[in-house]
Design an enzyme around this catalytic site. Structure first.
Site, short mmCIF file in Angstrom:
data_model
loop_
_atom_site.label_atom_id
_atom_site.label_comp_id
_atom_site.label_asym_id
_atom_site.label_seq_id
_atom_site.Cartn_x
_atom_site.Cartn_y
_atom_site.Cartn_z
N LYS A 126 1.03 -1.16 -0.01
CA LYS A 126 -0.02 -0.13 -0.30
C LYS A 126 1.01 1.16 -0.16
CE LYS A 126 -3.76 -2.54 2.11
NZ LYS A 126 -3.17 -3.79 1.82
N LYS A 161 -7.79 1.37 5.88
CA LYS A 161 -7.62 -0.19 5.58
C LYS A 161 -6.10 -0.25 6.31
CE LYS A 161 -6.02 0.68 0.82
NZ LYS A 161 -6.11 0.27 -0.60
N ARG A 211 -6.83 -5.65 -11.73
CA ARG A 211 -5.69 -5.95 -11.48
C ARG A 211 -4.89 -5.96 -12.74
NH1 ARG A 211 -3.33 -9.37 -7.93
NH2 ARG A 211 -3.84 -7.61 -6.53
N ARG A 226 -12.26 -7.06 -10.97
CA ARG A 226 -12.69 -7.52 -9.74
C ARG A 226 -13.98 -6.83 -9.40
NH1 ARG A 226 -7.37 -8.18 -6.76
NH2 ARG A 226 -7.21 -5.86 -7.82
N ARG A 234 -15.82 -3.97 -1.56
CA ARG A 234 -14.55 -4.47 -1.84
C ARG A 234 -14.87 -5.48 -3.02
NH1 ARG A 234 -13.59 -7.91 3.48
NH2 ARG A 234 -15.93 -8.43 2.83
N ASP A 274 -3.05 -2.44 -8.64
CA ASP A 274 -4.36 -2.18 -8.41
C ASP A 274 -4.98 -0.79 -8.91
OD1 ASP A 274 -4.45 -4.94 -7.57
OD2 ASP A 274 -4.76 -4.60 -5.56
N GLU A 282 -2.79 0.16 -5.12
CA GLU A 282 -1.79 -0.93 -4.46
C GLU A 282 -0.89 -1.21 -5.47
OE1 GLU A 282 -3.35 -3.82 -1.80
OE2 GLU A 282 -4.79 -2.41 -0.99
N ASN A 284 1.26 -4.90 -5.76
CA ASN A 284 1.28 -6.24 -5.02
C ASN A 284 2.53 -6.79 -5.42
OD1 ASN A 284 -1.47 -6.95 -3.43
ND2 ASN A 284 -1.81 -5.51 -5.63
#
Length: 317
Positions: A126, A161, A211, A226, A234, A274, A282, A284
């Site tokens: 993050k 978060k 993603r 997603r 979410r 993301d 984000e 990852n």
């Protein structure tokens, strides 16, 4: 070229056959004729300065009833391997940290780590995104209640978060009425003891949290959007989201161009960005997923693309 490739992952007998990205990588490595060696974090240890592991030879199959066969564990130095895939899922806790430190000893012996251990430690998924403020929504990282309340007052609709979560866990939306703002701050920060992230809520989440997978700093041409389940904010598949493949937009490609050179500079070989709407949320680096969904929807072979790129970048000792 035959390489000896190791993988450090969660128990292979507990993965999802339909969705697991590590399995796609292993299928590709096996098709290349590489020797595959399986490890879980507890199998790694150091004795008198030599990092070793109880590792097992592994073969994999595209069979939902029996997708792997694991041989007998053998005690061997990690330096016997050419490449190690670090695919242990977060959270990034102390044991995850110790695993990266043990793997770093193998790196010093010339083993290629995907992704490099220093970057796994440095690039919080993050916080790392905030190094590209031109790509991000308004964001705050703090443990202070006063700053979190100020952020909510400024933006009205926000997401709070933790910095070390995965799969959409402990993500809270606080709307303009501020209901439960205080208790959410207390819970996530543990009364000011733990740092969290606040982001402006992006209503574009209704169209999906995309993603984007990148191999050696270059994006694949499709993203997996997603889409949140009814009543959810979410999009994570682990939280009930639905995956829908889409071509990258011009904005997506621009974000990739902003981030890609830094990924290459850091040696971050396989990464998932993301993106919600026009914004990066984000980056990852630990164990990016969504290979299987994109492969299935677009007839890709991302695992093989990754193995080909690793083979090209690998340098013999």
């Amino acid at each position: 070229m035959t390489l000896k490739i190791g993988i450090v992952m969660d128990p292979i007998d507990q993965i999802s056959f339909k969705k697991d990205s590590s399995l796609a990588m292993l299928w590709a490595a096996q098709r290349k004729g590489w020797d595959i060696w399986y490890m879980e974090p507890q199998h790694l240890f150091s004795r008198d300065g030599v990092v070793q592991a109880d590792m097992a030879p592994l073969s994999v199959a595209m069979d939902p009833e029996q997708w792997f066969e694991r041989g007998d564990y053998q005690r061997r130095p990690l330096a016997d391997l050419d490449v190690i895939l670090m695919r242990k899922d977060p959270p990034f806790d102390r044991e995850f940290l110790y695993t990266t430190q043990l793997l770093a000893m193998a790196e010093r012996d010339g083993v290629m780590l995907v992704n490099p251990t220093q970057q796994l430690r440095d690039c919080n998924e993050k916080l790392f995104a905030t190094e590209f403020p031109q790509c991000c929504p308004p964001v705050l990282v703090t443990r202070r209640e006063d700053l979190l309340r100020e952020f909510h007052a400024e933006h009205s609709d926000v997401i709070f978060k933790p910095l070390d979560g995965m799969g959409g866990s402990q993500i809270f939306r606080i709307q303009p009425n501020g209901v439960n703002l205080g208790v959410i701050i207390e819970t996530l920060t543990r009364y000011g003891e733990e740092t969290i992230m606040a982001q402006k809520y992006l209503p574009e989440i209704i169209d999906g949290d995309k993603r984007i997978l990148m191999i050696n700093g270059e994006p694949l041409p499709y993203a997996l959007a997603r889409i949140p389940a009814q009543g959810e904010t979410r999009g994570n598949l682990a939280a009930g989201g639905r995956g829908e493949g889409r071509p990258l937009t011009d904005r997506d490609r621009w974000i990739c161009e902003q981030v890609g050179p830094t990924l290459r500079e850091k040696g971050l070989f396989f990464v998932g960005l993301d993106v919600i709407g026009d914004y990066l949320t984000e980056i990852n680096v630990t164990s990016p997923t969504c290979i299987r969904e994109l492969d299935n929807q677009f007839g890709l072979d991302i695992g093989m693309q990754l193995m080909d790129a690793i083979e090209s970048a690998w340098k013999p000792r």
